[in-house]
Enzyme design. Structure first.
Site, PDB file in Angstrom:
ATOM      1  N   GLU A 218      -5.487   9.612  16.291  1.00  0.00           N
ATOM      2  CA  GLU A 218      -6.043  10.961  16.291  1.00  0.00           C
ATOM      3  C   GLU A 218      -6.961  11.184  15.093  1.00  0.00           C
ATOM      4  OE1 GLU A 218      -2.427  10.738  18.686  1.00  0.00           O
ATOM      5  OE2 GLU A 218      -2.877  10.178  16.623  1.00  0.00           O
TER       6      GLU A 218
ATOM      7  N   SER B 265       1.052   6.520   2.550  1.00  0.00           N
ATOM      8  CA  SER B 265       1.721   7.467   3.450  1.00  0.00           C
ATOM      9  C   SER B 265       2.954   8.081   2.803  1.00  0.00           C
ATOM     10  CB  SER B 265       2.138   6.766   4.743  1.00  0.00           C
ATOM     11  OG  SER B 265       1.019   6.269   5.431  1.00  0.00           O
TER      12      SER B 265
ATOM     13  N   SER C 200       4.468  -1.718   4.479  1.00  0.00           N
ATOM     14  CA  SER C 200       4.642  -3.143   4.800  1.00  0.00           C
ATOM     15  C   SER C 200       4.716  -3.950   3.512  1.00  0.00           C
ATOM     16  CB  SER C 200       3.467  -3.641   5.639  1.00  0.00           C
ATOM     17  OG  SER C 200       3.325  -2.911   6.826  1.00  0.00           O
TER      18      SER C 200
ATOM     19  N   GLN D 232       0.841  -1.195   0.000  1.00  0.00           N
ATOM     20  CA  GLN D 232       0.000   0.000   0.000  1.00  0.00           C
ATOM     21  C   GLN D 232       0.879   1.248   0.000  1.00  0.00           C
ATOM     22  OE1 GLN D 232      -2.310   0.332   3.568  1.00  0.00           O
ATOM     23  NE2 GLN D 232      -3.775   1.782   2.704  1.00  0.00           N
TER      24      GLN D 232
ATOM     25  N   GLU E  76      -9.582  -1.599   5.221  1.00  0.00           N
ATOM     26  CA  GLU E  76      -8.368  -1.833   6.002  1.00  0.00           C
ATOM     27  C   GLU E  76      -8.666  -1.833   7.492  1.00  0.00           C
ATOM     28  OE1 GLU E  76      -3.858  -0.004   6.412  1.00  0.00           O
ATOM     29  OE2 GLU E  76      -5.507   1.325   5.871  1.00  0.00           O
TER      30      GLU E  76
END
Length: 407
Positions: free
Chosen positions: A377, A129, A161, A126, A244
């Site tokens: 958060e 980020s 990952s 994935q 996810e």
């Protein structure tokens, strides 16, 4: 691809539907001996028979059956020890890429990717980020520029990952820098073996490099590997992230599964470690773990009626909080014994299994649970605004109202 043409009863006749599925499984296991059939061939045949994701369409691993009947199909395969998946290795494919391709991919993409993705022939990662975007997916700066029938991609992704073993990746890139940040994104499948893709290990506090950073330098992606419409990447990514969070936080589990079981066994077998204060903490986290397990079971049952919703964010938060609380309690129980760390050798593991590692490893690795799969958060904001309907926080991106973003 071979599929059965025998008609199934309608969904309203659930008893007949379940009986028909039972017969299909029985016949499949009769024709494919799980002890002698090559594991890959077995999984390929199961997909072709529609007994993979049974709620998927016919020809794509399913039978258009109710999702709630999946455990009924899986149980006989488990009972005979049939070949199965390594979820740690292909979890991104099964839990995120697969549902996204089904929802937004073209018919050609579904035929091309879903079967090898489900059988484990392809490992997916994935690429969301980025170092400069933090938890704000809409702030990604990786660029994709159209060049004829291809896109040229440049940028950097982080905390990926399985990037070191993946053959494919789901990728969000900015294709229109002039649009508001949520509107200028496009979603791609990226061939991880393509020229210009570089994967570097990220060594963590555990001493291992389970994650990676990925550099994309003039990587050419065919337009045929774009998933969804140009500029619709935010919508497509939301499908991925909802699946996810359910995949991470709502897995089926027996009572005392996972780290809470490790600590409960330690309490039972090592009475010399017990104190009154630790007893109270153990009872508290045990209750929390059981509540989270039951909530996860309820989420799976609700999932049988449709696509996952934003409620999966709650399961993900509970998972992270519990793992950190339980691993901290284990260290306090063990005292100075917990200072022993098994090894500090640099490794690049394909999977993570908390159960077979030391208490120190579990404590350190659990810290990442509140970051991976969406930071706690950000998930709290999602719950507040999209589940509870509370007023949104003021945001720096004043060019678009949060309430107007696609759900």
């Amino acid at each position: 691809m071979a599929t059965s043409s025998a008609p199934l009863p309608t969904e309203s006749d659930r008893t007949g539907f379940a009986d028909e599925l039972d017969e299909r499984v029985r016949q499949f296991l009769t024709e494919h001996d799980p002890t002698s059939t090559d594991p890959l061939r077995f999984l390929q045949a199961r997909f072709d028979a529609g007994l993979a994701w049974i709620h998927f369409p016919r020809g794509l691993g399913g039978l258009d059956a109710p999702r709630s009947l999946q455990p009924r199909v899986d149980a006989p395969f488990d009972q005979v020890g049939a070949p199965t998946h390594d979820l740690g290795r292909i979890g991104v494919g099964l839990g995120m890429a697969g549902p996204t391709i089904l929802s937004h991919g073209s018919a050609e993409q579904q035929q091309r990717w879903l079967r090898p993705l489900w059988t484990g022939e392809q490992v997916w990662c994935q690429l969301f980020s980025e170092p400069g975007a933090g938890s704000d997916l809409a702030a990604v700066s990786t660029r994709a520029v159209r060049d004829g029938e291809s896109w040229i991609v440049d940028g950097q992704k982080v905390w990926t990952s399985m990037a070191h073993e993946a053959s494919w990746a789901i990728l969000v890139a900015r294709t229109d820098p002039s649009a508001t940040k949520h509107r200028g994104l496009t979603y791609f499948a990226c061939d991880m073996t393509a020229p210009g893709v570089e994967v570097r290990p990220l060594r963590q506090a555990t001493g291992e490099a389970e994650f990676n950073e990925v550099f994309l330098t003039s990587v050419r992606i065919p337009d045929s590997d774009r998933i969804g419409e140009t500029g619709a990447g935010w919508n497509v990514a939301m499908t991925t992230l909802k699946n996810e969070r359910v995949f991470i936080g709502s897995g089926a589990a027996p009572r005392e599964d996972g780290m809470i079981g490790i600590v409960a066994d330690l309490w039972r077998t090592r009475p010399e470690l017990r104190t009154a204060g630790l007893a109270e903490r153990l009872v508290t986290v045990w209750i929390d773990a059981e509540a989270a397990r039951l909530a996860g079971e309820r989420a799976r049952q609700a999932l049988a009626t449709g696509q996952p919703g934003n409620e999966g964010a709650g399961a993900k938060i509970a998972f992270a909080r519990l793992n950190q609380a339980v691993s901290s309690l284990e260290l306090d129980l063990l005292g100075e014994q917990a200072l022993h760390y098994e090894q500090w050798t640099m490794r690049r593991p394909a999977t993570v299994d908390f159960r077979v590692r030391s208490a120190g490893y579990r404590f350190l690795r659990a810290k990442g649970n509140s970051i991976e799969g969406g930071t706690t958060e950000i998930l709290r904001n999602i719950i507040a605004e999209r589940v509870l309907g509370l007023p949104a926080e003021p945001r720096n991106d004043t060019s678009v109202a949060w309430k107007d973003l696609p759900r």
